[in-house]
Design a protein around this motif. Structure first.
Motif, PDB file in Angstrom:
ATOM      1  N   GLU A   1       0.698  -1.066   0.001  1.00 20.78           N
ATOM      2  CA  GLU A   1      -0.103   0.043   0.038  1.00 20.78           C
ATOM      3  C   GLU A   1       0.955   1.217   0.067  1.00 20.78           C
ATOM      4  O   GLU A   1       0.569   2.265  -0.785  1.00 20.78           O
ATOM      5  CB  GLU A   1      -0.825   0.022   1.034  1.00 20.78           C
ATOM      6  CG  GLU A   1      -2.036   1.211   1.273  1.00 20.78           C
ATOM      7  CD  GLU A   1      -2.802   1.068   0.166  1.00 20.78           C
ATOM      8  OE1 GLU A   1      -3.820   2.106  -0.082  1.00 20.78           O
ATOM      9  OE2 GLU A   1      -3.007   0.133  -0.392  1.00 20.78           O
ATOM     10  N   ILE A   2       1.874   1.127   0.801  1.00 22.57           N
ATOM     11  CA  ILE A   2       2.805   2.509   0.667  1.00 22.57           C
ATOM     12  C   ILE A   2       3.623   2.590  -0.679  1.00 22.57           C
ATOM     13  O   ILE A   2       3.502   3.808  -1.014  1.00 22.57           O
ATOM     14  CB  ILE A   2       4.215   2.347   1.832  1.00 22.57           C
ATOM     15  CG1 ILE A   2       3.431   2.398   3.358  1.00 22.57           C
ATOM     16  CG2 ILE A   2       5.075   3.198   1.535  1.00 22.57           C
ATOM     17  CD1 ILE A   2       4.175   1.874   4.352  1.00 22.57           C
ATOM     18  N   ALA A   3       3.888   1.388  -1.230  1.00 27.91           N
ATOM     19  CA  ALA A   3       4.467   1.721  -2.762  1.00 27.91           C
ATOM     20  C   ALA A   3       3.352   1.949  -3.600  1.00 27.91           C
ATOM     21  O   ALA A   3       3.613   2.855  -4.493  1.00 27.91           O
ATOM     22  CB  ALA A   3       5.050   0.262  -3.130  1.00 27.91           C
ATOM     23  N   LYS A   4       2.165   1.682  -3.523  1.00 25.37           N
ATOM     24  CA  LYS A   4       1.143   1.932  -4.519  1.00 25.37           C
ATOM     25  C   LYS A   4       0.958   3.459  -4.483  1.00 25.37           C
ATOM     26  O   LYS A   4       0.667   4.115  -5.518  1.00 25.37           O
ATOM     27  CB  LYS A   4      -0.123   1.372  -4.299  1.00 25.37           C
ATOM     28  CG  LYS A   4      -1.171   1.617  -5.154  1.00 25.37           C
ATOM     29  CD  LYS A   4      -2.432   0.694  -4.822  1.00 25.37           C
ATOM     30  CE  LYS A   4      -3.337   1.387  -3.611  1.00 25.37           C
ATOM     31  NZ  LYS A   4      -4.666   0.863  -3.386  1.00 25.37           N
ATOM     32  N   ARG A   5       0.925   3.973  -3.168  1.00 24.34           N
ATOM     33  CA  ARG A   5       0.641   5.263  -3.260  1.00 24.34           C
ATOM     34  C   ARG A   5       1.835   6.222  -3.189  1.00 24.34           C
ATOM     35  O   ARG A   5       2.014   7.503  -3.249  1.00 24.34           O
ATOM     36  CB  ARG A   5      -0.077   5.803  -1.572  1.00 24.34           C
ATOM     37  CG  ARG A   5      -1.196   5.063  -1.352  1.00 24.34           C
ATOM     38  CD  ARG A   5      -1.882   5.076  -0.203  1.00 24.34           C
ATOM     39  NE  ARG A   5      -3.251   4.680   0.033  1.00 24.34           N
ATOM     40  CZ  ARG A   5      -4.351   5.540  -0.496  1.00 24.34           C
ATOM     41  NH1 ARG A   5      -3.958   6.608  -0.690  1.00 24.34           N
ATOM     42  NH2 ARG A   5      -5.719   4.866  -0.208  1.00 24.34           N
TER      43      ARG A   5
END
Length: 342
Positions: free
Chosen positions: A149-153
């Motif tokens: 999720e951190i990478a996606k954002r």
């Protein structure tokens, strides 16, 4: 006038600090930190900051980790209280605080994922993660959705070591002379970095930005051992009986992944160590940071000596601009992020 943006400065926002003072689990650390007023007193903090021309701070949560203070709903409440407090400080003092790294509690992954979205919406540049969660390593599969999720954002991770007085030898009950802090924390960071590398994290998320505290810990100094031990000699070793102990196949040589981390200058003013880290990570991946306010002067010593160490290296003006402010501004600039995929 030179500009310095300190990329790793710890703080207790007022409402969070008030809550800690009601919690028995925080009583031990607070005994030590009540005298460190810049950690929670803005007037004291501003007074020290004003001693350095052009100096601003990116705010990061102070230790101890929320996961060590509470479980369940209380941990979730503390996480939100910390992040609301950090966002409020940045909103009220944008001239002093250009951004913040939010806190996460990884006890409840669903709540952590919800907080990633919420913290992103209130302006967080990323998240401070500790190198383990009560002894559970970050490469444990349960934490994979958090990194996803951190990478996606396209947000940033500040990777902070956490280690108590574990014994230095199996015949003893605890570490002596605070060795656990001085040498144990860099070891803890180095282990976490290696575990993330060999978990294939960067193969899955090649654009993920992870800032490692204290200039990448042991990694720059032991670069030769990384190349030799996890590169040149891997094929010639007798494999252990437990195949899970071997590094998993990666798309690139192991040493290439360690260069993908970012690093900060929080080395307490050590000139040689700073040079070693700069040589290893390069001009585009090192951020000015002091670890404010954890020194006997309430932060002034660390800021002053970090600046002095960089000055002693006589770097080019362009190099210094990147380290002092350019690299961190590039990482936290929300306008420069790629479009969010949902």
């Amino acid at each position: 006038m030179p500009e310095f943006i300190d990329a790793w400065t710890h703080i207790f926002p007022p409402s969070y600090f008030e809550r800690l003072q009601t919690m028995a689990s925080a009583a031990g650390p607070l005994r030590r930190w009540m005298e460190l007023k810049p950690l929670y007193d803005l007037d004291q903090r501003f007074r020290l900051m004003d001693g350095f021309s052009g100096y601003r701070q990116l705010l990061t949560p102070s230790m101890p980790p929320i996961e060590d203070l509470a479980d369940g709903a209380l941990a979730t409440s503390l996480m939100r209280l910390m992040n609301d407090g950090l966002a409020d400080l940045v909103q009220r003092h944008p001239d002093r605080f250009p951004g913040f790294a939010a806190a996460l509690s990884l006890h409840d992954i669903d709540e952590a994922l919800a907080e990633i979205a919420r913290a992103d919406s209130i302006g967080a540049a990323g998240f401070q993660l500790c190198t383990h969660v009560r002894g559970i390593p970050l490469d444990d599969p349960r934490f994979a959705p958090v990194f996803d999720e951190i990478a996606k954002r396209d947000l940033v991770i500040w990777l902070h070591p956490v280690r108590g007085p574990l014994p230095d030898y199996p015949t003893e009950s605890k570490s002596r002379y605070e060795i656990w802090w001085c040498f144990g924390w860099p070891y803890d960071s180095s282990v976490a970095m290696a575990r993330l590398v060999f978990s294939g994290l960067f193969d899955r998320h090649p654009n993920l930005r992870i800032i490692t505290h204290h200039m990448g810990a042991m990694i720059p100094y032991f670069a030769g051992r990384i190349t030799q031990g996890w590169g040149l000699e891997m094929g010639s070793r007798t494999p252990p009986a437990d195949s899970d102990l071997l590094p998993k196949p990666l798309k690139k040589p192991a040493e290439d992944y360690f260069h993908m981390f970012f690093a900060d200058t929080a080395l307490s003013g050590a000139v040689g160590a700073t040079r070693c880290g700069l040589d290893y990570f390069g001009a585009d991946k090192v951020l000015f940071a002091s670890d404010f306010p954890f020194d006997s002067e309430g932060g002034s010593y660390l800021v002053r000596e970090t600046i002095n160490a960089l000055n002693a290296l006589e770097l080019s003006e362009a190099f210094r601009r990147k380290i002092d402010s350019g690299n961190v501004l590039r990482l936290i600039d929300r306008r420069a992020r790629s479009p969010l995929t949902v």
